[in-house]
Design a protein around this motif. Structure first.
Motif, mmCIF file in Angstrom:
data_model
loop_
_atom_site.group_PDB
_atom_site.id
_atom_site.type_symbol
_atom_site.label_atom_id
_atom_site.label_comp_id
_atom_site.label_asym_id
_atom_site.label_seq_id
_atom_site.Cartn_x
_atom_site.Cartn_y
_atom_site.Cartn_z
ATOM 1 N N GLY A 26 12.278 37.227 -23.408
ATOM 2 C CA GLY A 26 13.062 37.127 -21.956
ATOM 3 C C GLY A 26 13.807 38.087 -21.071
ATOM 4 O O GLY A 26 14.047 38.282 -19.894
ATOM 5 N N ILE A 27 14.837 38.466 -21.995
ATOM 6 C CA ILE A 27 16.021 39.018 -21.115
ATOM 7 C C ILE A 27 15.166 40.198 -20.936
ATOM 8 O O ILE A 27 15.346 41.263 -20.148
ATOM 9 N N LEU A 28 13.744 40.788 -22.276
ATOM 10 C CA LEU A 28 13.643 42.348 -22.055
ATOM 11 C C LEU A 28 12.768 42.258 -20.414
ATOM 12 O O LEU A 28 12.936 42.883 -19.726
ATOM 13 N N ALA A 29 12.328 41.140 -20.328
ATOM 14 C CA ALA A 29 10.630 41.018 -19.675
ATOM 15 C C ALA A 29 11.713 40.555 -18.805
ATOM 16 O O ALA A 29 10.750 41.385 -17.419
ATOM 17 N N GLY A 30 12.620 40.021 -18.091
ATOM 18 C CA GLY A 30 13.415 40.158 -16.703
ATOM 19 C C GLY A 30 14.087 41.130 -16.984
ATOM 20 O O GLY A 30 13.870 41.123 -15.215
ATOM 21 N N TYR A 31 15.066 41.674 -17.400
ATOM 22 C CA TYR A 31 15.241 43.157 -17.179
ATOM 23 C C TYR A 31 14.235 43.827 -16.467
ATOM 24 O O TYR A 31 14.045 45.305 -15.868
ATOM 25 N N ALA A 32 12.747 44.179 -17.619
ATOM 26 C CA ALA A 32 11.605 45.025 -17.045
ATOM 27 C C ALA A 32 11.206 44.974 -15.557
ATOM 28 O O ALA A 32 11.169 45.333 -14.842
ATOM 29 N N THR A 33 11.040 43.570 -15.656
ATOM 30 C CA THR A 33 10.553 43.246 -13.901
ATOM 31 C C THR A 33 11.939 43.616 -12.833
ATOM 32 O O THR A 33 11.168 43.809 -12.038
ATOM 33 N N LEU A 34 13.142 43.520 -12.845
ATOM 34 C CA LEU A 34 13.880 43.668 -12.304
ATOM 35 C C LEU A 34 13.807 44.986 -11.960
ATOM 36 O O LEU A 34 13.987 45.733 -10.786
ATOM 37 N N GLY A 35 13.846 46.039 -12.926
ATOM 38 C CA GLY A 35 13.907 46.891 -12.901
ATOM 39 C C GLY A 35 12.411 47.839 -12.204
ATOM 40 O O GLY A 35 12.435 49.220 -10.826
ATOM 41 N N GLY A 146 4.258 41.319 -20.420
ATOM 42 C CA GLY A 146 3.173 41.240 -22.169
ATOM 43 C C GLY A 146 3.378 42.189 -22.927
ATOM 44 O O GLY A 146 3.397 42.306 -24.510
ATOM 45 N N THR A 147 3.129 43.374 -22.395
ATOM 46 C CA THR A 147 3.438 44.398 -23.088
ATOM 47 C C THR A 147 4.983 44.614 -23.938
ATOM 48 O O THR A 147 4.785 45.283 -25.219
ATOM 49 N N ILE A 148 6.072 44.529 -23.195
ATOM 50 C CA ILE A 148 7.128 44.899 -23.725
ATOM 51 C C ILE A 148 7.740 43.673 -24.809
ATOM 52 O O ILE A 148 7.616 43.459 -26.150
ATOM 53 N N GLY A 212 14.620 34.698 -17.739
ATOM 54 C CA GLY A 212 14.277 35.916 -16.523
ATOM 55 C C GLY A 212 14.703 35.330 -14.735
ATOM 56 O O GLY A 212 15.118 36.108 -14.163
ATOM 57 N N ALA A 213 14.565 34.267 -15.015
ATOM 58 C CA ALA A 213 15.149 33.692 -13.516
ATOM 59 C C ALA A 213 17.048 33.876 -13.486
ATOM 60 O O ALA A 213 17.335 34.009 -12.764
ATOM 61 N N VAL A 214 17.480 33.956 -14.508
ATOM 62 C CA VAL A 214 18.976 33.359 -14.529
ATOM 63 C C VAL A 214 19.380 35.312 -14.347
ATOM 64 O O VAL A 214 20.074 35.543 -13.464
ATOM 65 N N ILE A 215 18.432 36.248 -15.212
ATOM 66 C CA ILE A 215 18.878 37.564 -14.612
ATOM 67 C C ILE A 215 18.700 38.377 -13.183
ATOM 68 O O ILE A 215 19.878 38.480 -12.581
ATOM 69 N N VAL A 216 17.679 37.209 -12.444
ATOM 70 C CA VAL A 216 17.395 38.178 -11.053
ATOM 71 C C VAL A 216 18.606 36.953 -9.918
ATOM 72 O O VAL A 216 18.688 37.783 -9.317
#
Length: 536
Positions: A26-35, A146-148, A212-216
């Motif tokens: 979740g952390i990695l996918a959240g930051y990837a989506t942010l990026g 999903g890739t991450i 993911g929501a917390v990151i964004v």
């Protein structure tokens, strides 16, 4: 040594260890989506001088030549990236990867995905969308998540069941971070990616979605991605009207699905007939998108500004109908000419326009005895998106998390249920399921049918290494790479209790023997394993 200990701890793919992996995914996918969002915004700023929230307005003020040149240049750049990706084996089919590939990975590849092509696809998507391609960013974000997650599965050597759950964690975090909607993100992972709600998967998927929501929210605040007005109280007659809107939404969803499933194949067949390399297709596609933008610049990019305007009832009826037609065409051309992007945002866009137009007509019929066009724009948004994606619950929850209105959520649930049933009865499944079906796997039929297409004869045949081809009687045979379904079909059609198994290539020597009893036993075991995974 540390990696070995971690792998041992996660070897069974369950319990708290999987929850921790879900948190990390979740952390990695959240930051990837942010990026991904930041890169898209940077490309938009470079191309149009503004970000997505003001793209339609800014594009409308550009001179005509520049409005055409920007998508054309984007098409040329995407074509160059596809050519380079083909040379580096990152886009071997001259296309980028998407949600359909993620579902295929979950269903038939034990939850594993290619890492480098997935990251490269995200880059191509960011440039496509930032440069005006008429598609969505959520699909690329889901695939990137999903890739991450698949990378984490490889590093920890998770078993297939754990890898599939972790794949869903990455997708949940991506949707959650895209819409600032953690509940909808989790529901999307269960409804679309996993296809079940097994108890074992709930905790890791929920953790990933919340993260993911917390990151964004940390970086972009708690405001929703769309400018949603305050909802007026719904009137009694608005609910049967919502049902009627659901049927209209089904018609629009069917048109979008048909176009997205048909046009890419037509474009490819014509390109091959004229010996045009597939990687160059975004170039003429960019020109066509630019020409459409001359009529309505609102069709460019992800379309969030135009969607927000529709939700706030800022467009007239005729303009809304025009945007529906042009956005539908632009999205189909974008995907058909091998730009990269998803269909979530276009579905929301089309639904908002349809719902707003419906609301204007309904208001003319009933006067002030209605919640208004904005209410129906939300309903249409959820109904079209849910029907296209095959995710009625997820889209209902997205609307609720955007509005905090139970009345709106109930109306959306009515509309999206009718729209989804009607669409899938015509199309035969969701858009993503049909994309996977073209590769030979029927996800709409559930595990019982998918097993017949996945299990290969080599996995349950009896090896006969010492037998020669000459010693076998002349009878029907199967090949080692035949599916379980084909093997059963051959045995039933020929009324045989067993048959020789041959190699597909070379001298087609006999390498084994398969019986009907063995085939049924393999089917029963696979069904048992699938049932345990989906219900425990």
């Amino acid at each position: 040594m540390v990696i070995r200990l971690i792998r041992h701890a996660f070897a069974d793919g369950r319990g708290p260890a999987l929850w921790l992996l879900g948190l990390l995914a979740g952390i990695l996918a959240g930051y990837a989506t942010l990026g991904l969002r930041i890169i898209i915004s940077q490309v938009e700023t470079l191309a149009f001088g503004v970000t997505e929230e003001e793209l339609a307005t800014a594009a409308g003020q550009l001179p005509a030549w520049l409005l055409v040149l920007i998508p054309l240049t984007t098409g040329a750049l995407v074509a160059l990236l596809l050519w380079l990706g083909q040379r580096l084996n990152l886009t071997p089919e001259s296309r980028v990867l998407g949600v359909g590939d993620l579902l295929e990975a979950r269903a038939v590849k034990n939850g594993l995905m290619p890492i480098a092509p997935g990251l490269y696809s995200a880059l191509v998507s960011a440039i496509s969308l930032g440069g005006g391609a008429s598609a969505g960013r959520e699909g690329p974000a889901v695939h990137l998540g999903g890739t991450i997650a698949a990378l984490l599965s490889r590093l920890t050597r998770l078993p297939p069941r754990g890898s599939r759950i972790l794949l869903a964690c990455g997708a949940a975090a991506a949707v959650s971070a895209s819409f600032n909607a953690p509940v909808a993100g989790a529901l999307f992972a269960f409804e679309v990616v996993l296809g079940h709600y097994a108890l074992r998967s709930i905790a890791p998927v929920a953790v990933a979605s919340v993260v993911g929501a917390v990151i964004v929210r940390h970086y972009f605040g708690q405001d929703p991605v769309f400018g949603v007005p305050d909802m007026l109280g719904a009137h009694l007659w608005d609910f049967p009207a919502a049902a009627a809107l659901g049927l209209a939404a089904a018609g629009l969803a069917i048109a979008l699905d048909r176009g997205l499933l048909t046009v890419p194949g037509l474009v490819q067949s014509h390109a091959e007939r004229w010996r045009i390399p597939l990687w160059i297709l975004p170039l003429p596609g960019g020109l066509l998108i630019g020409l459409l933008a001359l009529i309505a610049p609102e069709i460019l990019g992800v379309g969030y500004e135009a969607t927000s305007n529709a939700l706030n009832a800022e467009y007239g009826f005729g303009f809304l109908i025009g945007l529906i037609a042009l956005k539908l065409l632009a999205t189909i051309l974008t995907i058909g000419f091998r730009f990269s992007g998803g269909v979530f945002s276009p579905s929301l866009y089309l639904g908002a326009m349809l719902g707003s137009a419906f609301g204007l007509v309904w208001a003319m019929m009933v006067g002030d005895q209605t919640a208004g066009p904005a209410f129906f724009a939300l309903i249409g948004m959820g109904a079209v998106a849910g029907a296209v994606l095959g995710a009625p619950l997820s889209t209902t929850l997205i609307v609720f998390e955007l509005t905090q209105s139970y009345e709106a959520a109930v109306a959306v649930l009515v509309a999206v249920s009718l729209a989804t049933v009607a669409t899938q009865s015509v199309i035969g499944g969701s858009l993503f399921q049909k994309q996977v079906q073209r590769k030979g796997y029927d996800l709409a039929g559930g595990s019982s049918r998918l097993i017949l297409q996945m299990v290969r004869v080599r996995s349950f045949m009896m090896p006969l290494d010492d037998w020669s081809q000459d010693e076998m009687p002349e009878t029907a045979c199967v090949f080692e790479d035949d599916t379980l379904g084909r093997a059963l079909g051959v045995l039933d059609a020929e009324e045989l209790e067993g048959a020789p198994v041959r190699r597909r290539h070379g001298d087609q020597a006999v390498i084994g023997w398969v019986t009907k009893a063995d085939a049924h036993a393999a089917y029963a075991k696979a069904l048992k394993d699938a049932h345990e995974e989906e219900h425990h």
